[in-house]
Design an enzyme around this catalytic site. Structure first.
Site, PDB file in Angstrom:
ATOM      1  N   CYS A 117       5.035   2.730  -9.492  1.00  0.00           N
ATOM      2  CA  CYS A 117       6.324   2.074  -9.261  1.00  0.00           C
ATOM      3  C   CYS A 117       7.059   1.841 -10.574  1.00  0.00           C
ATOM      4  O   CYS A 117       8.261   1.626 -10.570  1.00  0.00           O
ATOM      5  CB  CYS A 117       6.099   0.763  -8.531  1.00  0.00           C
ATOM      6  SG  CYS A 117       4.929  -0.290  -9.405  1.00  0.00           S
ATOM      7  N   GLU A 136       4.310 -11.592  -9.572  1.00  0.00           N
ATOM      8  CA  GLU A 136       2.849 -11.646  -9.611  1.00  0.00           C
ATOM      9  C   GLU A 136       2.435 -11.797 -11.074  1.00  0.00           C
ATOM     10  O   GLU A 136       3.278 -11.895 -11.958  1.00  0.00           O
ATOM     11  CB  GLU A 136       2.272 -10.361  -9.029  1.00  0.00           C
ATOM     12  CG  GLU A 136       2.590 -10.166  -7.564  1.00  0.00           C
ATOM     13  CD  GLU A 136       1.836  -8.987  -6.949  1.00  0.00           C
ATOM     14  OE1 GLU A 136       1.566  -8.009  -7.653  1.00  0.00           O
ATOM     15  OE2 GLU A 136       1.528  -9.073  -5.744  1.00  0.00           O
ATOM     16  N   GLU A 182       6.544  -7.041  -3.601  1.00  0.00           N
ATOM     17  CA  GLU A 182       6.676  -6.127  -4.747  1.00  0.00           C
ATOM     18  C   GLU A 182       7.047  -4.767  -4.180  1.00  0.00           C
ATOM     19  O   GLU A 182       6.215  -4.111  -3.546  1.00  0.00           O
ATOM     20  CB  GLU A 182       5.354  -6.036  -5.519  1.00  0.00           C
ATOM     21  CG  GLU A 182       4.866  -7.361  -6.078  1.00  0.00           C
ATOM     22  CD  GLU A 182       5.792  -7.921  -7.143  1.00  0.00           C
ATOM     23  OE1 GLU A 182       6.580  -7.154  -7.727  1.00  0.00           O
ATOM     24  OE2 GLU A 182       5.741  -9.139  -7.371  1.00  0.00           O
ATOM     25  N   ASN A 222      -0.634   4.087  -4.038  1.00  0.00           N
ATOM     26  CA  ASN A 222      -0.512   4.789  -5.328  1.00  0.00           C
ATOM     27  C   ASN A 222      -1.555   4.371  -6.357  1.00  0.00           C
ATOM     28  O   ASN A 222      -2.038   5.199  -7.126  1.00  0.00           O
ATOM     29  CB  ASN A 222       0.914   4.655  -5.876  1.00  0.00           C
ATOM     30  CG  ASN A 222       1.281   3.233  -6.191  1.00  0.00           C
ATOM     31  OD1 ASN A 222       0.901   2.315  -5.471  1.00  0.00           O
ATOM     32  ND2 ASN A 222       2.002   3.036  -7.263  1.00  0.00           N
TER      33      ASN A 222
HETATM   34  P1  NAD Z   1       4.576   1.425   2.551  1.00  0.00           P
HETATM   35  O1  NAD Z   1       5.587   0.342   2.562  1.00  0.00           O
HETATM   36  O2  NAD Z   1       4.749   2.564   3.468  1.00  0.00           O
HETATM   37  O3  NAD Z   1       3.122   0.839   2.868  1.00  0.00           O
HETATM   38  C1  NAD Z   1       2.555  -0.195   2.109  1.00  0.00           C
HETATM   39  C2  NAD Z   1       1.554  -0.944   2.966  1.00  0.00           C
HETATM   40  O4  NAD Z   1       2.250  -1.602   4.004  1.00  0.00           O
HETATM   41  C3  NAD Z   1       0.528  -0.041   3.635  1.00  0.00           C
HETATM   42  O5  NAD Z   1      -0.729  -0.681   3.609  1.00  0.00           O
HETATM   43  C4  NAD Z   1       1.065   0.065   5.054  1.00  0.00           C
HETATM   44  O6  NAD Z   1       0.088   0.347   6.021  1.00  0.00           O
HETATM   45  C5  NAD Z   1       1.618  -1.329   5.246  1.00  0.00           C
HETATM   46  N1  NAD Z   1       2.596  -1.474   6.331  1.00  0.00           N
HETATM   47  C6  NAD Z   1       3.468  -0.547   6.801  1.00  0.00           C
HETATM   48  N2  NAD Z   1       4.162  -1.060   7.840  1.00  0.00           N
HETATM   49  C7  NAD Z   1       3.743  -2.335   8.011  1.00  0.00           C
HETATM   50  C8  NAD Z   1       4.068  -3.372   8.920  1.00  0.00           C
HETATM   51  N3  NAD Z   1       4.974  -3.227   9.885  1.00  0.00           N
HETATM   52  N4  NAD Z   1       3.437  -4.558   8.795  1.00  0.00           N
HETATM   53  C9  NAD Z   1       2.530  -4.750   7.835  1.00  0.00           C
HETATM   54  N5  NAD Z   1       2.143  -3.798   6.960  1.00  0.00           N
HETATM   55  C10 NAD Z   1       2.749  -2.598   7.045  1.00  0.00           C
HETATM   56  O7  NAD Z   1       4.470   1.899   1.030  1.00  0.00           O
HETATM   57  P2  NAD Z   1       3.597   3.082   0.446  1.00  0.00           P
HETATM   58  O8  NAD Z   1       4.236   4.372   0.831  1.00  0.00           O
HETATM   59  O9  NAD Z   1       2.171   2.835   0.761  1.00  0.00           O
HETATM   60  O10 NAD Z   1       3.766   2.839  -1.118  1.00  0.00           O
HETATM   61  C11 NAD Z   1       4.801   3.368  -1.889  1.00  0.00           C
HETATM   62  C12 NAD Z   1       5.834   2.313  -2.185  1.00  0.00           C
HETATM   63  O11 NAD Z   1       5.231   1.211  -2.832  1.00  0.00           O
HETATM   64  C13 NAD Z   1       6.910   2.789  -3.135  1.00  0.00           C
HETATM   65  O12 NAD Z   1       8.152   2.360  -2.647  1.00  0.00           O
HETATM   66  C14 NAD Z   1       6.581   2.088  -4.433  1.00  0.00           C
HETATM   67  O13 NAD Z   1       7.660   1.862  -5.295  1.00  0.00           O
HETATM   68  C15 NAD Z   1       6.020   0.805  -3.937  1.00  0.00           C
HETATM   69  N6  NAD Z   1       5.197   0.155  -4.950  1.00  0.00           N
HETATM   70  C16 NAD Z   1       5.694  -0.966  -5.550  1.00  0.00           C
HETATM   71  C17 NAD Z   1       4.965  -1.598  -6.544  1.00  0.00           C
HETATM   72  C18 NAD Z   1       5.453  -2.853  -7.218  1.00  0.00           C
HETATM   73  O14 NAD Z   1       4.677  -3.507  -7.878  1.00  0.00           O
HETATM   74  N7  NAD Z   1       6.724  -3.201  -7.070  1.00  0.00           N
HETATM   75  C19 NAD Z   1       3.709  -1.084  -6.890  1.00  0.00           C
HETATM   76  C20 NAD Z   1       3.253   0.068  -6.266  1.00  0.00           C
HETATM   77  C21 NAD Z   1       4.005   0.679  -5.275  1.00  0.00           C
END
Ligand code: NAD
Length: 480
Positions: free
Chosen positions: A282, A461, A248, A150
């Site tokens: 987020c 963080e 996060e 995002n």
């Molecule tokens: P996601 O969990 O699908 O993917 C995030 C990352 O994790 C990607 O790089 C993905 O390739 C990797 N990943 C997926 N499976 C994995 C595995 N088995 N092992 C290691 N890495 C793996 O999330 P997304 O769809 O990319 O992002 C959206 C989500 O992120 C939303 O839920 C949003 O709320 C959250 N988000 C949270 C924050 C925060 O600061 N809390 C900030 C931004 C986004």
């Protein structure tokens, strides 16, 4: 077609298996580049390079590391226009947003942590005649940083900058959905003279390239931002190895509007906090709770402003909202709008795709959507949608709104609008969220901590919290 490459041991490399994935431009719905479909073999090369680089990088003085990181920050600044264009194309976000928020923040992440290490201090406890204690901090070694789509470069650098500043060597994986600016960053790191192996960037899917990072025994800490389900999986994999973990995760943030708020500012900022980056931040407030006495007036003013938001190609000067990140995500968000209808919600505005013309006709555009009439307990109000969809719910008392605000599994951020300062502080203390904004939204001082509670994550963080996460502290006690 442009081929993104991995950045390992200071060099740009093809993936070991020679396989690539399609990378989409969401504003047109077309493949525009290729991304390495890396595997454990690539991760092993990256870990080996990081291990080899660690003694040299960790032995550098803070000032030496700071200088190299500041050079990276300077190069991000020099390339701001080019990086913003790449970010907007890769993610679908308005170019203006990438220019004013994403890339400047990526630059600042590097300079912030590059200078923070020059000013960090650790406690010293004097026991008088019995001696004294001090905290000695050491970098951990090889650490893993995994980020979402995002805010691609913004969140990627938010992790790797403190890790590097603290003296670690990094194996990082950006989201496979938005890999481009991380790739461009690897070129800038080479130009800045970052020693080989200090930062390694492996591209690919979660299962293919992320999994080998989180399960690698030599990767001693994982900083992850992404979905709660993925976070849960990472915790399950990494915890038995006693890795340090910073997670996060998702959110379902309440935006609480009391009748005595600064009405115009609350309406204007709530439009932003609902729909900035197509609602894919987020920290966006997706559940808007409005005190009943101003519910109808607020609703009218809010919906009027939302209707005026222009959805259009990210490059368009007047586009306030661009495309959502992918077809799959668009379908997920539209699915939630259907669910809201089934659950009895009324769509006040939006609710459909926002088709564009010409070359952008295949893009993933959704109208900003406002829904009312839902129970606070229904799925639409409990599950993270992460798109341009908000719900409006009236409330009668502070007690009631706290109950509704705290009813989800999440606890990331909350916004409170009121002129009554006693109430503002009381509600801030009562909301289960790691980040609270009173009468504002997304105002950030990088020194402050950042993160969520409950299913929104583990750890914090930001500022010294991030720097210290990437160290192993020990207490040293000395008797004279
Ligand atoms: P996601 O969990 O699908 O993917 C995030 C990352 O994790 C990607 O790089 C993905 O390739 C990797 N990943 C997926 N499976 C994995 C595995 N088995 N092992 C290691 N890495 C793996 O999330 P997304 O769809 O990319 O992002 C959206 C989500 O992120 C939303 O839920 C949003 O709320 C959250 N988000 C949270 C924050 C925060 O600061 N809390 C900030 C931004 C986004």
């Amino acid at each position: 077609m442009k081929k993104i490459q991995n950045y390992v041991d200071g060099r740009l490399l093809e993936p070991a298996g020679g396989k690539y994935l399609d990378n989409y431009d969401p504003s047109r719905g077309k493949v525009y580049s290729l991304i390495p479909d890396s595997s454990s073999e690539d991760v092993q090369l990256a870990v080996d390079a990081a291990k080899k680089a660690f003694p040299g990088w960790s032995a550098k003085t803070a000032k030496e590391r700071s200088e190299i990181m500041n050079r990276v920050s300077g190069l991000i600044h020099e390339n701001l226009g080019r990086l913003a264009e790449a970010e907007s194309l890769d993610n679908g976000k308005p170019l203006k947003l990438a220019k004013t928020v994403d890339i400047p923040r990526a630059r600042d992440n590097f300079s912030f942590f590059a200078t923070a290490i020059l000013h960090d201090e650790d406690p010293f406890y004097n026991m008088g005649e019995s001696g004294f204690n001090y905290t000695l901090r050491k970098p951990i070694g090889v650490v893993g940083c995994i980020s979402p789509w995002n805010l691609p470069l913004y969140l990627f650098t938010w992790k790797i900058a403190p890790a590097l500043a603290a003296g670690n060597c990094v194996v990082a994986k950006p989201s496979e959905v938005t890999p481009m600016t991380a790739y461009l960053l690897s070129e800038l790191c080479m130009e800045a003279g970052m020693p080989p192996g200090v930062l390694n960037i492996v591209h690919g899917t979660g299962p293919g390239a992320g999994q080998p990072i989180i399960e690698h025994p030599e990767v001693k800490a994982i900083s992850f931002t992404g979905g709660t389900k993925t976070g849960e999986h990472i915790a399950r994999t990494a915890a038995p190895m006693f890795k340090k973990l910073s997670l996060e995760l998702g959110g379902k943030n309440p935006n609480i509007i009391f009748a005595d708020c600064d009405f115009d500012k609350a309406v204007k900022t709530s439009v932003l906090s609902s729909f900035a980056n197509q609602g894919q931040i987020c920290l966006c407030g997706s559940r808007i709770f409005i005190e009943r006495s101003i519910y109808e007036t607020f609703k009218k003013a809010f919906v009027e402003r939302v209707k005026a938001l222009k959805v259009g190609p990210p490059q368009g000067e007047d586009s306030k909202m661009g495309a959502v990140v992918s077809q799959a995500h668009m379908e997920k968000v539209l699915g939630y709008i259907e669910l809201a209808k089934e659950e009895g919600g009324s769509i006040l505005t939006g609710g459909r795709t926002a088709p564009q013309e010409g070359e952008f006709s295949g893009g993933y555009y959704i109208e900003p959507t406002v829904i009312e009439g839902l129970e606070y307990t229904c799925r639409t109000n409990q599950e993270e949608i992460f798109g341009p969809v908000v719900t409006l719910t009236p409330f009668d008392s502070e007690e009631e709104v706290l109950k509704m605000a705290n009813s989800t599994a999440y606890g990331l951020a909350a916004t409170i609008w009121t002129h009554n300062l006693n109430r503002a502080h009381r509600v801030a203390a009562g909301v289960d969220s790691g980040i609270i904004w009173i009468n504002c939204w997304l105002v950030r001082d990088l020194r402050t901590l950042f993160g969520g509670m409950k299913a929104s994550g583990v750890g914090r963080e930001g500022g010294y919290e991030a720097l210290h996460f990437f160290t192993e502290p020990k207490n040293v006690c000395l008797q004279f």
